[in-house]
Write a protein that holds these residues in place. Structure first.
Motif, short mmCIF file in Angstrom:
data_model
loop_
_atom_site.label_atom_id
_atom_site.label_comp_id
_atom_site.label_asym_id
_atom_site.label_seq_id
_atom_site.Cartn_x
_atom_site.Cartn_y
_atom_site.Cartn_z
N SER A 7 0.98 -1.07 -0.17
CA SER A 7 0.21 0.47 0.09
C SER A 7 1.51 1.16 0.19
O SER A 7 0.27 1.94 -0.26
CB SER A 7 -0.84 -0.11 0.95
OG SER A 7 -0.27 -0.66 2.46
N GLY B 194 -7.48 -7.04 0.00
CA GLY B 194 -6.15 -6.68 1.12
C GLY B 194 -5.20 -7.73 1.58
O GLY B 194 -5.65 -8.68 1.58
N SER B 195 -4.25 -7.75 2.01
CA SER B 195 -3.94 -9.38 2.61
C SER B 195 -2.49 -7.75 3.54
O SER B 195 -1.53 -6.94 3.35
CB SER B 195 -2.89 -9.81 1.55
OG SER B 195 -1.56 -9.08 1.23
N ARG B 196 -2.48 -8.41 4.91
CA ARG B 196 -1.62 -7.81 5.63
C ARG B 196 0.24 -9.46 5.50
O ARG B 196 -0.22 -10.51 5.76
CB ARG B 196 -1.75 -7.38 6.78
CG ARG B 196 -0.66 -7.14 7.94
CD ARG B 196 -1.85 -6.06 9.07
NE ARG B 196 -2.41 -4.90 8.60
CZ ARG B 196 -2.01 -3.46 8.27
NH1 ARG B 196 -0.62 -3.87 8.69
NH2 ARG B 196 -2.76 -3.09 7.66
N ARG C 281 3.43 -5.88 9.58
CA ARG C 281 2.98 -4.24 10.06
C ARG C 281 2.89 -4.08 8.38
O ARG C 281 2.49 -2.97 8.18
CB ARG C 281 3.96 -3.35 10.00
CG ARG C 281 3.70 -3.30 11.53
CD ARG C 281 4.87 -2.53 12.78
NE ARG C 281 3.93 -1.13 12.61
CZ ARG C 281 4.94 -0.03 13.13
NH1 ARG C 281 5.85 0.10 13.51
NH2 ARG C 281 4.62 1.31 13.25
N ARG C 282 3.01 -4.67 7.12
CA ARG C 282 3.11 -4.46 5.53
C ARG C 282 1.98 -4.46 5.23
O ARG C 282 1.46 -5.93 5.36
CB ARG C 282 3.46 -4.96 5.05
CG ARG C 282 4.36 -4.30 3.88
CD ARG C 282 5.45 -4.89 2.77
NE ARG C 282 6.47 -5.13 3.64
CZ ARG C 282 7.62 -5.14 3.25
NH1 ARG C 282 7.34 -6.74 2.47
NH2 ARG C 282 8.79 -5.30 4.08
N SER C 283 1.05 -3.77 4.98
CA SER C 283 -0.51 -4.41 3.67
C SER C 283 -0.06 -4.36 2.87
O SER C 283 1.09 -3.00 2.10
CB SER C 283 -1.51 -3.41 4.39
OG SER C 283 -0.69 -2.30 3.68
N SER C 284 -0.56 -5.23 1.39
CA SER C 284 -0.50 -5.22 0.43
C SER C 284 -1.52 -5.16 -0.31
O SER C 284 -2.79 -5.73 0.14
CB SER C 284 0.77 -6.39 -0.16
OG SER C 284 1.55 -6.17 0.55
N TYR C 285 -2.11 -4.97 -1.69
CA TYR C 285 -3.52 -4.99 -1.90
C TYR C 285 -3.04 -5.75 -3.55
O TYR C 285 -1.83 -4.72 -4.39
CB TYR C 285 -3.83 -3.77 -2.08
CG TYR C 285 -4.82 -3.23 -0.77
CD1 TYR C 285 -5.76 -3.13 -1.12
CD2 TYR C 285 -3.99 -2.35 -0.27
CE1 TYR C 285 -6.15 -3.04 0.47
CE2 TYR C 285 -4.32 -1.98 1.14
CZ TYR C 285 -5.42 -2.58 1.37
OH TYR C 285 -6.08 -1.96 2.52
#
Length: 337
Positions: free
Chosen positions: A51, A83-85, A88-92
């Motif tokens: 993100s 979304g995924s986590r 502490r890092r979230s990605s899309y």
């Protein structure tokens, strides 16, 4: 160049579970930009992007951090992004349903501005009557007709030079519940002053101005991109903007028959210019996107790739087909048969 149409009309919803893509605003909204960025560089493999990287890429197009994060959140709620986590890092990444829709939509954009189909001289007429208290249904029906390539000749009477496909009929049935009539035939000439031609349902002069503006905006860039003078963030911004603008032409000009249009119609020159810019910027733009993502991810990102117009026509990925658009592959038969 702002368009009067919403993104739902360009990539419409398909049932209750379909992703709801963002509404078109004046100019490009953060949601528009986020969808275009992800589609242009991650569609083939549905690659995930941190993100923070997406926020950084949107910042290069003038979107604030707060605006970018709000856009990402809204797209996730609408089902366009997944979304995924990890820690502490979230990605899309683009959802499977949105990817199928975008892949089919990209193919349609190129086909609708490249294919040349003969016209049989007939018009398809859709007439409907809905009570005033069904204004929401009426707006949805008009949006669907616009998406299918129709324009209003009169209130409640919309026309297209092409046949209404079986899938198009099914889509209209969802909105009308029996309050619609469809028929096809040639225009009957009347010896009266002021007879309105069916082609007048479209504002041909305004469409022509959109083409002219597109050519004025992008023609000066061609020498620079051919010499390698456009790179980095500038390449990504230009490629995003040219797609965001060009993808609206098939709705503005739904393959209207050339013999009904002014001489020198600019559909094909605009298509060729789009290809020159979009394809010419593919590699430098993809390099920059990979470099930005690498700042927020571990290791190289080989799944981030830019596709070309040829890729779009072939189908960027093996996805479920998007809704059929009337006139995209019309065959010519006598309208009397």
């Amino acid at each position: 160049m702002a368009s009067p149409f919403t993104i739902e009309e360009i990539y419409p919803d398909d049932g209750d579970d379909a992703p709801r893509l963002p509404r078109r605003q004046a100019g490009s909204s953060p949601q528009d930009l986020a969808v275009t960025l992800l589609a242009d560089y991650t569609l083939r493999h549905r690659a995930r992007i941190p993100s923070a990287a997406l926020v950084a890429l949107l910042a290069e197009s003038g979107v604030s951090t707060a605006g970018a994060r709000a856009a990402i959140s809204r797209l996730a709620r609408r089902g366009v992004l997944e979304g995924s986590r990890e820690g502490r890092r979230s990605s899309y990444r683009i959802s499977r349903a949105a990817a199928a829709n975008l892949s089919g939509g990209g193919r349609w954009i190129l086909a609708a501005t490249t294919d040349v189909a003969a016209w049989d001289g007939c018009w398809t007429i859709v007439a409907f009557s809905l009570p005033q208290d069904r204004s929401t249904q009426r707006r949805a029906l008009r949006g669907q007709l616009r998406w299918l390539g129709y324009a209003p000749l009169y209130d409640g009477l919309w026309i297209s030079p092409y046949e209404l496909s079986a899938q198009g009929r099914a889509q209209l049935a969802r909105f009308t519940l029996g309050a619609v009539t469809v028929f096809r035939g040639p225009q009957a000439a009347l010896d009266v002053i002021g007879q309105r031609a069916p082609i007048d349902a479209w504002d041909i002069e305004a469409i022509g101005r959109h083409y002219e503006e597109f050519l004025r905006r992008w023609t000066p860039l061609v020498p620079s991109l051919r010499s390698g003078g456009v790179d980095g963030a500038a390449a990504v911004r230009a490629r995003t903007e040219v797609m965001d603008t060009f993808r609206r032409f098939p709705t503005l000009d739904p393959r209207l028959p050339l013999d009904l249009l002014p001489a020198g119609w600019l559909r094909q020159p605009a298509r060729e210019l789009f290809e020159a810019v979009y394809d010419g910027l593919a590699e430098p733009a993809a390099r920059h996107v990979r470099s930005v993502v690498a700042r927020f991810a571990d290791g190289a990102q080989p799944d981030i790739q830019a596709h070309t117009t040829a890729d779009l026509l072939a189908g960027v990925r093996d996805a479920e087909p998007a809704p059929e658009r009337d006139g995209a592959s019309a065959t010519v038969e006598s309208c009397a048969t």
